[in-house]
Motif scaffolding. Structure first.
Motif, PDB file in Angstrom:
ATOM      1  N   UNK A 196     -67.152 -17.028  15.923  1.00 11.03           N
ATOM      2  CA  UNK A 196     -67.408 -16.178  14.630  1.00 11.03           C
ATOM      3  C   UNK A 196     -66.534 -14.452  15.972  1.00 11.03           C
ATOM      4  N   UNK A 197     -66.570 -13.942  14.898  1.00  6.14           N
ATOM      5  CA  UNK A 197     -66.470 -12.528  16.094  1.00  6.14           C
ATOM      6  C   UNK A 197     -66.771 -11.202  14.851  1.00  6.14           C
ATOM      7  N   UNK A 198     -66.720  -9.881  15.621  1.00  6.06           N
ATOM      8  CA  UNK A 198     -66.827  -8.911  14.884  1.00  6.06           C
ATOM      9  C   UNK A 198     -68.652  -8.711  14.829  1.00  6.06           C
ATOM     10  N   UNK A 199     -69.174  -7.534  14.061  1.00  4.41           N
ATOM     11  CA  UNK A 199     -70.523  -7.177  13.744  1.00  4.41           C
ATOM     12  C   UNK A 199     -70.981  -7.925  13.355  1.00  4.41           C
ATOM     13  N   UNK A 200     -72.225  -8.183  13.266  1.00  6.10           N
ATOM     14  CA  UNK A 200     -72.935  -8.960  12.630  1.00  6.10           C
ATOM     15  C   UNK A 200     -73.697  -8.446  11.530  1.00  6.10           C
ATOM     16  N   UNK A 201     -73.770  -8.771  10.092  1.00 12.42           N
ATOM     17  CA  UNK A 201     -74.047  -7.419   8.908  1.00 12.42           C
ATOM     18  C   UNK A 201     -75.517  -7.199   9.715  1.00 12.42           C
ATOM     19  N   UNK A 202     -75.859  -6.435   9.283  1.00 11.21           N
ATOM     20  CA  UNK A 202     -77.405  -6.126   9.071  1.00 11.21           C
ATOM     21  C   UNK A 202     -78.489  -6.460   8.212  1.00 11.21           C
ATOM     22  N   UNK A 218     -69.463 -12.343  19.174  1.00 10.41           N
ATOM     23  CA  UNK A 218     -70.463 -11.455  18.376  1.00 10.41           C
ATOM     24  C   UNK A 218     -70.952 -10.542  18.534  1.00 10.41           C
ATOM     25  N   UNK A 219     -70.851  -8.903  18.387  1.00  9.89           N
ATOM     26  CA  UNK A 219     -72.059  -7.959  18.865  1.00  9.89           C
ATOM     27  C   UNK A 219     -72.815  -7.392  17.894  1.00  9.89           C
ATOM     28  N   UNK A 220     -73.552  -6.828  18.414  1.00  9.73           N
ATOM     29  CA  UNK A 220     -74.242  -5.982  17.512  1.00  9.73           C
ATOM     30  C   UNK A 220     -75.874  -6.786  17.139  1.00  9.73           C
TER      31      UNK A 220
END
Length: 674
Positions: A196-202, A218-220
């Motif tokens: 998985x990639x991108x920002x983790x949903x809040x 993944x980030x965030x």
């Protein structure tokens, strides 16, 4: 006398009939064909030895039935192979667990599992994309697809599973972004070990880092901030690189202002220099003007505020209030008990043995926090000047007779001492003010633990704690009932808001013995859900009425439903005139043999507690029997609860049948209260 041949013939005939009946019963099960098809395709090592067409499928290993339909199929660690497809005909399945096998292939459709609540397929070899038909299983609580070979995207349609408590997709091959998942009851979430990639949903940021680990892109929150990630479009695979302190941020073509650092050694011309100098002088003038303007504006505002507040303060002084008005904001009670007219009788604080004494003025000076409003008044947390904390109940909605009657009853209540009740430490009586002082319980009430903060981030109340609270509350109520046999004391208002927790998390019963001050008007909806049928028509409250209310409390612990809420819709409507009649609802569900339906969703996460939950449910239903004479006594209830988990037997278990009257109380004290 019958001959041996005849006897043998009769025996053979009955055996044949019985065998034929068994075969007919087995063949009448509509799920038999699907189960046998799954066994033929998957059980290559012949481990399902009890599965044969001549026996009832409901007796097979791993199979449970309701109304002759398979409702539970648990086949774990049996080295089963093949596809899930034959099982899709089991339309009444509620639990399906095939963990730790070697099942493979794609999962094309599971939409037939309309009653499914638990689906565990981890540690297999399933592949393909996320099974889209799973999102149509609207009753699903647990979904575990971890440790398989699923790939592709995680669909946003998982939000359709609004009852979901567990979603485990770890150790697969899912890729792309994590969709915005907003499931209000989700407690267990894991997507680690994917691509998985991108920002983790809040909405998922409250889960631990381990839920997202081994996804390098993944980030965030709760992982590395996305602001710390630098990507280079000319270099693929640098999405996860950390910014270097030697690399300047911003536009890489920006050059420094130093002349020696300009491209090709070019020098600025005089026009530019002159223009820059002029700009500098203009900026200094503007800066001075801005500062002077700010100072002037602040001075005007300060003058206006000063005039306004001085004018208000002067008006208060003229009315004789002054600083006393400011001090009164800290006063706990709105009406003063001090004498205001000639002949007014001033009250006094009355303390019980072993209690540190303080004056009413200390209470009035104490910083206070309102804890809640009940049927007999408002309760406050009061912090005294010496740092000690007490709980104070101000009786306002109580029907109290004379002073002597009140003081005699308080003498009885104040001398009750038990580890599972909240002790009454002092009281105050005046014509316009009645105060009760109790020990302060810092961990709130059972009501808040069960029903407060029902959403993301909530810490569920585990089963062991619920059972411990049930046992403690039962012991406290049993002590109240048996403390004075000549009076036959009752609580009169058992409900979850009156079960408090001390520092150690032990249950304490509070507000006992106040029902004699109840007004004759019908009780509000908040307490109707706990009241015994005989107490609703105005009859005197009895110890058996307390047992009924305690039974409702046990049902509240088991179901997670508040019996005092107004519910005019859904399957629970029509009970108790708009107030949820929890006992009748539970009885209707159990009558249909759907016992598992009554338990709180938050208890579904714990294993091997079904027998204990059913045991407590049976005790609760016994307590809520409509006829008072058929209900057990509280000391019997204590024994039954403690027998559910024998290690939690109380030290005084053997003496509950004949609890001695409190040594601090005498028959003379009892007699004055009657």
């Amino acid at each position: 006398m019958a001959t041996p041949t005849f006897s043998f013939t009769c025996f053979s005939f009955f055996f044949f009939v019985f065998h034929l009946w068994v075969i007919c019963q087995a063949s009448s099960n509509p799920d038999l064909k699907a189960l046998l098809a799954f066994k033929a395709a998957s059980d290559t090592q012949h481990k399902l030895t009890t599965w044969n067409s001549t026996t009832d499928p409901c007796t097979w290993t791993g199979v449970s039935c309701i109304h002759n339909r398979v409702s539970r199929l648990v086949l774990e660690n049996l080295n089963l192979r093949g596809s899930l497809e034959p099982l899709t005909a089991l339309t009444q399945l509620r639990v399906l667990s095939l963990k730790r096998n070697r099942l493979s292939g794609t999962i094309s459709t599971v939409s037939n599992f309309t009653a499914l609540k638990l689906l565990f397929l981890s540690y297999n070899e399933f592949s393909g994309e996320f099974p889209s038909t799973v999102t149509s299983l609207c009753r699903l609580y647990r979904l575990d697809l971890s440790h398989n070979n699923f790939s592709g995207k995680i669909p946003a349609t998982v939000n359709h599973l609004t009852h979901l408590l567990t979603l485990r997709l770890d150790e697969n091959r899912f890729s792309s972004l994590i969709p915005h998942i907003n499931l209000p009851n989700l407690q267990d979430f894991n997507v680690s070990g994917n691509g998985l990639s991108g920002e983790i949903p809040k909405s998922l940021s409250g889960f631990p880092e381990s839920s997202f680990s081994q996804n390098p892109s993944l980030c965030g929150l709760p992982m590395q901030s996305c602001k710390d990630i630098v990507t280079d479009p000319t270099r693929p695979g640098t999405e996860g690189a950390t910014a270097s302190p030697l690399m300047p941020r911003g536009n890489p073509t920006t050059v420094a202002s130093s002349p020696t650092s300009m491209p090709n050694g070019a020098m600025p011309d005089k026009t530019t220099s002159t223009h820059q100098n002029g700009t500098t002088k203009l900026s200094t003038v503007a800066l001075i003007g801005i500062v002077l303007g700010d100072v002037l504006v602040l001075a005007v505002i300060s003058l206006l505020l000063y005039c306004y507040f001085w004018r208000s303060y002067s008006a208060k002084m003229r009315e004789g209030k002054g600083s006393k008005l400011i001090e009164s904001e800290k006063i706990l009670y709105s009406s003063s008990p001090y004498p205001t007219q000639p002949g007014y009788e001033r009250g006094r604080m009355v303390f019980f043995e072993g209690v540190k004494r303080f004056e009413l003025e200390d209470l009035l000076r104490a910083s206070a926090e309102m804890l809640g409003k009940g049927g007999f008044g408002t309760a406050y947390k009061a912090v005294l000047d010496d740092g000690s904390v007490v709980a104070v109940k101000r009786l306002k909605d109580a029907q109290i007779g004379g002073k002597r009657e009140f003081e005699q009853h308080m003498e009885v209540l104040g001398k009750l001492r038990h580890p599972d009740i909240v002790s009454l430490r002092a009281y105050y009586f005046a014509r316009e003010e009645k105060l009760l002082v109790y020990d302060y319980m810092p961990n709130g009430s059972l009501f808040w633990l069960l029903h407060g903060n029902r959403g993301p981030g909530r810490t569920p109340l585990d089963w062991t704690t619920r059972l411990k609270i049930a046992a403690g509350a039962a012991r406290g109520l049993a002590y109240i009932h048996n403390s004075c046999k000549s009076l036959r004391l009752t609580h009169g208002n058992i409900k979850s808001t009156n079960i408090l927790l001390d520092k150690a998390g032990n249950a304490r019963v509070c507000d006992f013995g106040l029902s004699i001050f109840a007004t004759p008007t019908p009780a509000g909806p908040r307490s109707n859900g706990y009241r015994a049928p005989e107490a609703l028509d105005g009859r005197k409250h009895t110890q058996k009425s307390d047992v009924y209310s305690f039974g409702v409390l046990l049902l509240e612990l088991l179901t997670g439903k508040c019996p005092s809420v107004v519910d005019n819709s859904g399957p629970m409507s029509g009970y108790g005139g708009g107030v949820l009649d929890l006992p009748r609802w539970v009885q209707s569900v159990v009558r249909e043999e759907w016992t598992a339906e009554v338990f709180d969703l938050e208890l579904m996460r714990y294993k091997d507690i079904e027998e204990e939950m059913v045991g407590l449910l049976q005790i609760a239903m016994t307590c809520t029997t409509a006829l008072p004479d058929q209900r057990p006594r509280m000391n019997q209830v204590v024994k039954m609860i403690e027998e559910i988990r024998g290690v939690e037997v109380s030290p005084c278990h053997d003496t509950l049948d004949s609890v001695p009257e409190s040594p601090s109380l005498s028959e003379d004290t009892y007699g004055t209260s009657q």
